[in-house]
Design an enzyme around this catalytic site. Structure first.
Site, PDB file in Angstrom:
ATOM      1  N   GLY A  36       0.840  -1.195   0.000  1.00 15.36           N
ATOM      2  CA  GLY A  36       0.000   0.000   0.000  1.00 15.36           C
ATOM      3  C   GLY A  36       0.870   1.238   0.000  1.00 15.36           C
TER       4      GLY A  36
ATOM      5  N   GLN B  46       3.493   9.895   0.885  1.00 12.44           N
ATOM      6  CA  GLN B  46       4.752   9.173   0.627  1.00 12.44           C
ATOM      7  C   GLN B  46       5.332   9.473  -0.748  1.00 12.44           C
ATOM      8  OE1 GLN B  46       2.990   5.187   1.967  1.00 12.44           O
ATOM      9  NE2 GLN B  46       5.133   5.045   2.576  1.00 12.44           N
TER      10      GLN B  46
ATOM     11  N   CYS C  46       7.632   0.029   6.476  1.00 18.80           N
ATOM     12  CA  CYS C  46       7.050   1.112   5.687  1.00 18.80           C
ATOM     13  C   CYS C  46       8.065   1.506   4.619  1.00 18.80           C
ATOM     14  CB  CYS C  46       6.756   2.296   6.601  1.00 18.80           C
ATOM     15  SG  CYS C  46       6.100   3.733   5.742  1.00 18.80           S
ATOM     16  N   LEU C  47       7.588   1.736   3.410  1.00 18.53           N
ATOM     17  CA  LEU C  47       8.493   2.109   2.322  1.00 18.53           C
ATOM     18  C   LEU C  47       9.212   3.428   2.627  1.00 18.53           C
ATOM     19  CD1 LEU C  47       6.318   1.160  -0.786  1.00 18.53           C
ATOM     20  CD2 LEU C  47       8.190  -0.153   0.235  1.00 18.53           C
TER      21      LEU C  47
ATOM     22  N   HIS D  38      -2.469   1.374   8.784  1.00 20.37           N
ATOM     23  CA  HIS D  38      -1.123   1.892   8.524  1.00 20.37           C
ATOM     24  C   HIS D  38      -1.177   3.038   7.502  1.00 20.37           C
ATOM     25  CE1 HIS D  38       3.357   1.315   7.769  1.00 20.37           C
ATOM     26  NE2 HIS D  38       2.977   2.083   6.757  1.00 20.37           N
ATOM     27  N   GLU D  39      -1.876   2.805   6.387  1.00 16.38           N
ATOM     28  CA  GLU D  39      -1.910   3.817   5.321  1.00 16.38           C
ATOM     29  C   GLU D  39      -2.698   5.058   5.744  1.00 16.38           C
ATOM     30  OE1 GLU D  39       0.182   3.459   3.091  1.00 16.38           O
ATOM     31  OE2 GLU D  39       0.525   1.316   3.295  1.00 16.38           O
TER      32      GLU D  39
ATOM     33  N   HIS E 145      -0.813   7.601   7.675  1.00  9.78           N
ATOM     34  CA  HIS E 145       0.001   8.528   6.875  1.00  9.78           C
ATOM     35  C   HIS E 145      -0.785   9.807   6.571  1.00  9.78           C
ATOM     36  CE1 HIS E 145       3.694   6.326   6.071  1.00  9.78           C
ATOM     37  NE2 HIS E 145       3.031   5.264   5.653  1.00  9.78           N
TER      38      HIS E 145
HETATM   39 NI    NI Z   1       3.911   3.383   5.413  1.00  6.91          NI
END
Ligand code: NI
Length: 185
Positions: free
Chosen positions: A45, A50, A98-99, A140-141, A144
């Site tokens: 995701g 991000q 997380c990316l 999680h997303e 953000h």
């Molecule tokens: Ni993340």
């Protein structure tokens, strides 16, 4: 088009993201680019902050998890203007990464299920409960979008244990095999 992923220390990751409407310029392209960027980085995701945009757009793609979760074989979704309005079930601890924080993996407590309200890419309204692994990814997303990252939810001791990794990220020393836009001190 593959976009660079903004890493920890970039101010956009700490902003509260704003809602958009259907006139947002080149939204279809943006969504496509987010899916491509996520796939290229082996993510499940991605939230718009991000990729440097403080807007409430999240994509989730669970197709790579098909071996463990056959129910996600075709699972690709876009969540626009999304909010978590209720949570339920037990609190579950599970490993997350997380990316935007490459190299850091920690167990994070999350609700077993959440009720979310959002519009899809056609701006059709949805109000639904999600559970299982999807509930974790959504929480999680959506974090953000509130300027939060998953390490905000771990203990200060665990954060301390990762101190070296945080300072490396903050000084732009990022090791990963996808394109990034690092923080500059
Ligand atoms: Ni993340």
């Amino acid at each position: 088009m593959i976009l660079p992923i903004y890493t920890y220390g970039q101010p956009v990751l700490r902003k509260e993201a704003e809602e958009i409407d259907s006139s947002y310029p080149e939204l279809k392209e943006l969504i496509q680019n987010m899916f491509e960027t996520n796939e290229c980085a082996d993510g499940v995701g991605l939230a718009a902050p991000q990729i440097g945009l403080a807007i409430r757009v999240v994509i989730v793609d669970l197709r790579s998890l098909v071996e463990d979760y056959p129910e996600y074989a075709d699972f690709k979704r876009v969540y626009i203007n999304g909010y978590i309005v209720e949570d339920g079930g037990e609190t579950i601890m599970m490993d997350e990464g997380c990316l935007s924080l490459p190299g850091i993996h920690e167990k994070v407590p999350r609700a077993e299920k959440v009720r979310i309200q959002y519009v899809d890419e056609d701006f059709v309204e949805h109000d639904e409960w999600v559970e299982g692994f999807l509930a974790r990814v959504v929480q999680h997303e959506f974090d953000h979008l509130e300027g939060k990252v998953f390490t905000d939810r771990i203990s200060s001791l665990r954060r301390q244990m990762n101190k070296g990794k945080f300072s490396a990220l903050l000084s732009g020393k990022v090791r990963c095999d996808y394109k990034v836009k690092v923080a500059k001190k």
